[in-house]
Design a protein around this motif. Structure first.
Motif, PDB file in Angstrom:
ATOM      1  N   LEU A  22       0.835  -1.206   0.000  1.00 31.77           N
ATOM      2  CA  LEU A  22       0.000   0.000   0.000  1.00 31.77           C
ATOM      3  C   LEU A  22       0.866   1.252   0.000  1.00 31.77           C
ATOM      4  CD1 LEU A  22      -2.814  -1.069   2.496  1.00 31.77           C
ATOM      5  CD2 LEU A  22      -3.153  -0.419   0.102  1.00 31.77           C
ATOM      6  N   GLN A  23       1.984   1.181   0.734  1.00 30.34           N
ATOM      7  CA  GLN A  23       2.880   2.335   0.798  1.00 30.34           C
ATOM      8  C   GLN A  23       3.547   2.569  -0.568  1.00 30.34           C
ATOM      9  OE1 GLN A  23       5.638   2.027   4.072  1.00 30.34           O
ATOM     10  NE2 GLN A  23       6.282   4.184   3.900  1.00 30.34           N
ATOM     11  N   THR A  24       4.004   1.504  -1.195  1.00 32.04           N
ATOM     12  CA  THR A  24       4.616   1.615  -2.532  1.00 32.04           C
ATOM     13  C   THR A  24       3.648   2.248  -3.522  1.00 32.04           C
ATOM     14  OG1 THR A  24       5.908  -0.371  -2.112  1.00 32.04           O
ATOM     15  CG2 THR A  24       5.702   0.305  -4.407  1.00 32.04           C
ATOM     16  N   LEU A  25       2.370   1.906  -3.387  1.00 28.92           N
ATOM     17  CA  LEU A  25       1.359   2.421  -4.313  1.00 28.92           C
ATOM     18  C   LEU A  25       0.841   3.801  -3.907  1.00 28.92           C
ATOM     19  CD1 LEU A  25      -0.683  -0.873  -4.821  1.00 28.92           C
ATOM     20  CD2 LEU A  25       0.862   0.188  -6.475  1.00 28.92           C
ATOM     21  N   GLY A  26       1.280   4.298  -2.750  1.00 31.01           N
ATOM     22  CA  GLY A  26       0.872   5.637  -2.322  1.00 31.01           C
ATOM     23  C   GLY A  26      -0.448   5.684  -1.579  1.00 31.01           C
ATOM     24  N   TYR A  27      -0.980   4.532  -1.165  1.00 32.15           N
ATOM     25  CA  TYR A  27      -2.245   4.511  -0.442  1.00 32.15           C
ATOM     26  C   TYR A  27      -2.056   4.629   1.072  1.00 32.15           C
ATOM     27  CZ  TYR A  27      -4.535   2.884  -4.725  1.00 32.15           C
ATOM     28  OH  TYR A  27      -5.015   2.779  -6.001  1.00 32.15           O
ATOM     29  N   VAL A  28      -0.844   4.415   1.515  1.00 30.55           N
ATOM     30  CA  VAL A  28      -0.530   4.462   2.948  1.00 30.55           C
ATOM     31  C   VAL A  28       0.762   5.237   3.107  1.00 30.55           C
ATOM     32  CG1 VAL A  28       0.520   2.946   4.706  1.00 30.55           C
ATOM     33  CG2 VAL A  28      -1.748   2.414   3.834  1.00 30.55           C
ATOM     34  N   GLU A  29       0.855   5.998   4.194  1.00 31.95           N
ATOM     35  CA  GLU A  29       2.146   6.611   4.507  1.00 31.95           C
ATOM     36  C   GLU A  29       2.520   6.226   5.924  1.00 31.95           C
ATOM     37  OE1 GLU A  29       1.445  10.751   3.730  1.00 31.95           O
ATOM     38  OE2 GLU A  29       0.225  11.012   5.542  1.00 31.95           O
ATOM     39  N   SER A  30       3.809   6.347   6.234  1.00 31.41           N
ATOM     40  CA  SER A  30       4.283   5.870   7.521  1.00 31.41           C
ATOM     41  C   SER A  30       5.475   6.687   7.970  1.00 31.41           C
ATOM     42  CB  SER A  30       4.704   4.407   7.381  1.00 31.41           C
ATOM     43  OG  SER A  30       5.338   3.980   8.567  1.00 31.41           O
ATOM     44  N   ASP A  31       5.590   6.833   9.302  1.00 27.06           N
ATOM     45  CA  ASP A  31       6.781   7.477   9.854  1.00 27.06           C
ATOM     46  C   ASP A  31       7.792   6.401  10.263  1.00 27.06           C
ATOM     47  OD1 ASP A  31       5.691   6.294  12.059  1.00 27.06           O
ATOM     48  OD2 ASP A  31       5.318   8.138  13.162  1.00 27.06           O
ATOM     49  N   GLY A  32       7.543   5.175   9.825  1.00 29.82           N
ATOM     50  CA  GLY A  32       8.431   4.079  10.183  1.00 29.82           C
ATOM     51  C   GLY A  32       7.779   3.165  11.210  1.00 29.82           C
ATOM     52  N   ARG A  33       6.964   3.777  12.076  1.00 27.32           N
ATOM     53  CA  ARG A  33       6.310   2.976  13.106  1.00 27.32           C
ATOM     54  C   ARG A  33       4.783   2.975  12.915  1.00 27.32           C
ATOM     55  NH1 ARG A  33       4.264   2.705  18.359  1.00 27.32           N
ATOM     56  NH2 ARG A  33       3.647   4.876  18.302  1.00 27.32           N
ATOM     57  N   LEU A  34       4.222   4.178  12.744  1.00 23.41           N
ATOM     58  CA  LEU A  34       2.778   4.292  12.585  1.00 23.41           C
ATOM     59  C   LEU A  34       2.415   4.394  11.103  1.00 23.41           C
ATOM     60  CD1 LEU A  34       1.981   6.799  15.463  1.00 23.41           C
ATOM     61  CD2 LEU A  34       1.111   4.455  15.271  1.00 23.41           C
ATOM     62  N   PHE A  35       1.371   3.683  10.719  1.00 30.16           N
ATOM     63  CA  PHE A  35       0.883   3.734   9.343  1.00 30.16           C
ATOM     64  C   PHE A  35      -0.458   4.462   9.328  1.00 30.16           C
ATOM     65  CE2 PHE A  35       3.718   0.190   9.637  1.00 30.16           C
ATOM     66  CZ  PHE A  35       4.385   0.167   8.418  1.00 30.16           C
ATOM     67  N   ARG A  36      -0.699   5.237   8.273  1.00 34.56           N
ATOM     68  CA  ARG A  36      -2.025   5.841   8.094  1.00 34.56           C
ATOM     69  C   ARG A  36      -2.368   5.895   6.602  1.00 34.56           C
ATOM     70  NH1 ARG A  36       1.063   9.674  10.297  1.00 34.56           N
ATOM     71  NH2 ARG A  36       2.059  11.046   8.795  1.00 34.56           N
ATOM     72  N   LEU A  37      -3.666   5.938   6.323  1.00 36.04           N
ATOM     73  CA  LEU A  37      -4.116   6.004   4.931  1.00 36.04           C
ATOM     74  C   LEU A  37      -3.824   7.381   4.350  1.00 36.04           C
ATOM     75  CD1 LEU A  37      -7.627   4.297   5.276  1.00 36.04           C
ATOM     76  CD2 LEU A  37      -5.496   3.241   4.513  1.00 36.04           C
ATOM     77  N   THR A  38      -3.633   7.463   3.043  1.00 40.61           N
ATOM     78  CA  THR A  38      -3.488   8.751   2.361  1.00 40.61           C
ATOM     79  C   THR A  38      -4.770   9.031   1.568  1.00 40.61           C
ATOM     80  OG1 THR A  38      -2.703   7.950   0.226  1.00 40.61           O
ATOM     81  CG2 THR A  38      -1.052   8.177   1.972  1.00 40.61           C
ATOM     82  N   PRO A  39      -4.940  10.266   1.097  1.00 47.47           N
ATOM     83  CA  PRO A  39      -6.174  10.586   0.337  1.00 47.47           C
ATOM     84  C   PRO A  39      -6.309   9.798  -0.970  1.00 47.47           C
ATOM     85  CG  PRO A  39      -4.641  12.460   0.365  1.00 47.47           C
ATOM     86  CD  PRO A  39      -4.130  11.459   1.356  1.00 47.47           C
ATOM     87  N   ARG A  40      -5.219   9.160  -1.413  1.00 46.57           N
ATOM     88  CA  ARG A  40      -5.324   8.361  -2.637  1.00 46.57           C
ATOM     89  C   ARG A  40      -6.369   7.254  -2.492  1.00 46.57           C
ATOM     90  NH1 ARG A  40      -2.058   7.928  -7.159  1.00 46.57           N
ATOM     91  NH2 ARG A  40      -0.400   9.122  -6.203  1.00 46.57           N
ATOM     92  N   ILE A  41      -6.605   6.836  -1.247  1.00 44.20           N
ATOM     93  CA  ILE A  41      -7.630   5.823  -0.988  1.00 44.20           C
ATOM     94  C   ILE A  41      -8.990   6.260  -1.529  1.00 44.20           C
ATOM     95  CG2 ILE A  41      -9.040   4.920   0.932  1.00 44.20           C
ATOM     96  CD1 ILE A  41      -6.641   3.233   0.481  1.00 44.20           C
ATOM     97  N   LEU A  42      -9.227   7.581  -1.508  1.00 43.93           N
ATOM     98  CA  LEU A  42     -10.518   8.074  -2.003  1.00 43.93           C
ATOM     99  C   LEU A  42     -10.732   7.761  -3.477  1.00 43.93           C
ATOM    100  CD1 LEU A  42     -10.759  11.562  -0.278  1.00 43.93           C
ATOM    101  CD2 LEU A  42     -12.074   9.519   0.260  1.00 43.93           C
ATOM    102  N   ASP A  43      -9.643   7.565  -4.216  1.00 46.80           N
ATOM    103  CA  ASP A  43      -9.788   7.222  -5.642  1.00 46.80           C
ATOM    104  C   ASP A  43     -10.603   5.949  -5.823  1.00 46.80           C
ATOM    105  OD1 ASP A  43      -8.231   9.366  -6.211  1.00 46.80           O
ATOM    106  OD2 ASP A  43      -6.483   8.228  -6.861  1.00 46.80           O
ATOM    107  N   LEU A  44     -10.499   5.036  -4.862  1.00 44.89           N
ATOM    108  CA  LEU A  44     -11.222   3.773  -4.990  1.00 44.89           C
ATOM    109  C   LEU A  44     -12.725   4.024  -4.902  1.00 44.89           C
ATOM    110  CD1 LEU A  44      -8.880   1.605  -2.747  1.00 44.89           C
ATOM    111  CD2 LEU A  44      -8.834   1.827  -5.234  1.00 44.89           C
ATOM    112  N   GLY A  45     -13.136   4.843  -3.930  1.00 46.41           N
ATOM    113  CA  GLY A  45     -14.546   5.191  -3.827  1.00 46.41           C
ATOM    114  C   GLY A  45     -14.988   6.079  -4.977  1.00 46.41           C
ATOM    115  N   PHE A  46     -14.063   6.929  -5.423  1.00 43.81           N
ATOM    116  CA  PHE A  46     -14.375   7.836  -6.522  1.00 43.81           C
ATOM    117  C   PHE A  46     -14.677   7.046  -7.793  1.00 43.81           C
ATOM    118  CE2 PHE A  46     -13.467  11.294  -9.581  1.00 43.81           C
ATOM    119  CZ  PHE A  46     -14.265  12.271  -9.012  1.00 43.81           C
ATOM    120  N   ALA A  47     -13.988   5.914  -7.960  1.00 43.92           N
ATOM    121  CA  ALA A  47     -14.260   5.050  -9.112  1.00 43.92           C
ATOM    122  C   ALA A  47     -15.730   4.652  -9.108  1.00 43.92           C
ATOM    123  CB  ALA A  47     -13.369   3.804  -9.069  1.00 43.92           C
ATOM    124  N   TYR A  48     -16.268   4.383  -7.923  1.00 41.96           N
ATOM    125  CA  TYR A  48     -17.686   4.024  -7.825  1.00 41.96           C
ATOM    126  C   TYR A  48     -18.586   5.230  -8.083  1.00 41.96           C
ATOM    127  CZ  TYR A  48     -22.226   3.209  -5.757  1.00 41.96           C
ATOM    128  OH  TYR A  48     -23.571   3.162  -5.556  1.00 41.96           O
TER     129      TYR A  48
END
Lengths: 265, 265
Positions: free
Chosen positions: B60-86
């Protein structure tokens, strides 16, 4: 307008799950121009084999993300849960809306919030005013950051070296006769937004569209999102918008930033 | 409120891509209560091994859907593209909004559109009125279909046998003293919505909340979505809402349905 650049070429390493990445591509292959697709169309869109596309589509169908009449496949609303996971994980989701509603009531123009993703802004909240809009920008819509007021404010939130690195990949596009096309001027405008704490864009993205944006910051002072008001040049000039709406916008942005700082750091 | 039931137990066959399904689970493991997660937390939430969760997160990080500070992971706004497709694959996305804006302007109450997913309705468009709202229902939010006006209208769009089969899985929940709890009455109310072509719900989901909904139909006459107006009992009684707002709602729903019929069948 969707200016979404494809994700950077994945570098499949030991940890890269190819089938997962391909599955996400299948979801993204559906769009306004391809709301329903056959197996062959999905395969062609994604570069998968028919067998590969079939496995992904059947998995999506088993999970309720896709439905099919046997020949045509289409996404179901369950897909929105994926984006909802993101939106509900943003503190702005709960905090900003009441403040934005007050702002719309006050200025009688539409108000939006967006975040930065690469060289795009992505809308996360939008409160339209009750005037018929020419643009239709829902949650998840993308616009090019460099030519939107929210985008310039968000880019201005990057450290200068990161900003310059990010702009390397930018290819200026002429949207109107007012679009800033040369990079030094663009960089200067972004730095100006950083210095003054807001940005006004006058018809650079679309004739007749004027917008003003301000940053939303967290406890550490980092810009996490932007808030804007957008109006029409035939209703208010840029000068009038700046004079009458900017103070209200800045108050709203500060009020939301204060809440972000208190509740979520 | 998210009443989303987990997808029906997948039946992994030859065609089921387990790693893709697990990846989607990882995305869904982020939420308002878990906006940022460690590797271990994601593993615990999804039932994956740490190694498995790590591979998905890194993908997910490689694809830009998740970002991380090394320890904590969080979603990025790119995730919205999936819903936007719908959302962008729905004709309603473009057509309905101007009509809904006019309706809000006319009735001065908020207006939404939703679709049916199992026993939930899922919001696909929402135009708040400029009054501070107690509920915060953005795009992608879910509510239980059986106790919302849009849900009853959408359930009413199912053939009677499909309707009865779907309600089998329903466990009535008391939201207020007005909530219809017994299945025969509920079924009767849904059939009434089918006969009269609209539905009014008076404080069954939330004290003080009254809403009226009408179906949006395609060329074939199938219900594809619902449109509603929701108001507050302390501002207008159910009788007043029905008398003053129902005609405007029905006109708006017919106007959108006509456009759906012409443009997309």
């Amino acid at each position: 307008m969707n200016t979404n650049t494809p994700p950077a070429s994945p570098r499949p390493g030991d940890s890269y799950v190819q089938s997962f990445a391909r599955g996400l591509e299948v979801i993204r292959s559906f769009s306004a121009s391809a709301p329903q697709q056959t197996l062959s169309e999905v395969a062609a869109q994604t570069g998968l084999t028919r067998a590969g596309a079939r496995r992904i589509l059947l998995t999506l169908q088993t999970l309720g993300y896709v439905e099919s009449d046997g020949r045509l496949f289409r996404l179901t609303p369950r897909i929105l849960d994926l984006g909802f996971a993101y939106l509900s994980s943003m503190p702005i989701w709960d905090l900003a809306e009441p403040v934005m509603e007050e702002l719309v009531e006050q200025v009688r123009e539409s108000c939006s919030a967006a975040v930065l993703d690469g060289l795009d802004i992505v809308y996360v909240l939008r409160l339209p005013t009750h005037k018929i809009m020419r643009t239709n920008l829902g949650v998840g819509s993308r616009l090019p950051a460099a030519w939107t007021s929210m985008g310039r404010v968000l880019l201005a939130g990057l450290p200068d070296d990161a900003l310059q690195a990010r702009l390397q990949g930018l290819i200026p596009q002429r949207f109107t006769q007012h679009t800033v096309m040369d990079m030094p001027t663009l960089l200067e405008r972004i730095r100006q937004a950083r210095t003054q704490g807001w940005c006004l864009i006058n018809q650079e993205l679309e004739e007749g569209l004027i917008s003003i944006a301000a940053p939303l910051t967290n406890r550490a002072g980092q810009t996490v999102a932007a808030l804007n008001i957008s109006g029409q040049a035939n209703r208010s000039s840029a000068e009038v918008m700046q004079a009458t709406m900017l103070p209200a916008l800045l108050r709203a942005a500060q009020s939301i930033s204060r809440m972000l700082g208190t509740q979520h750091g």
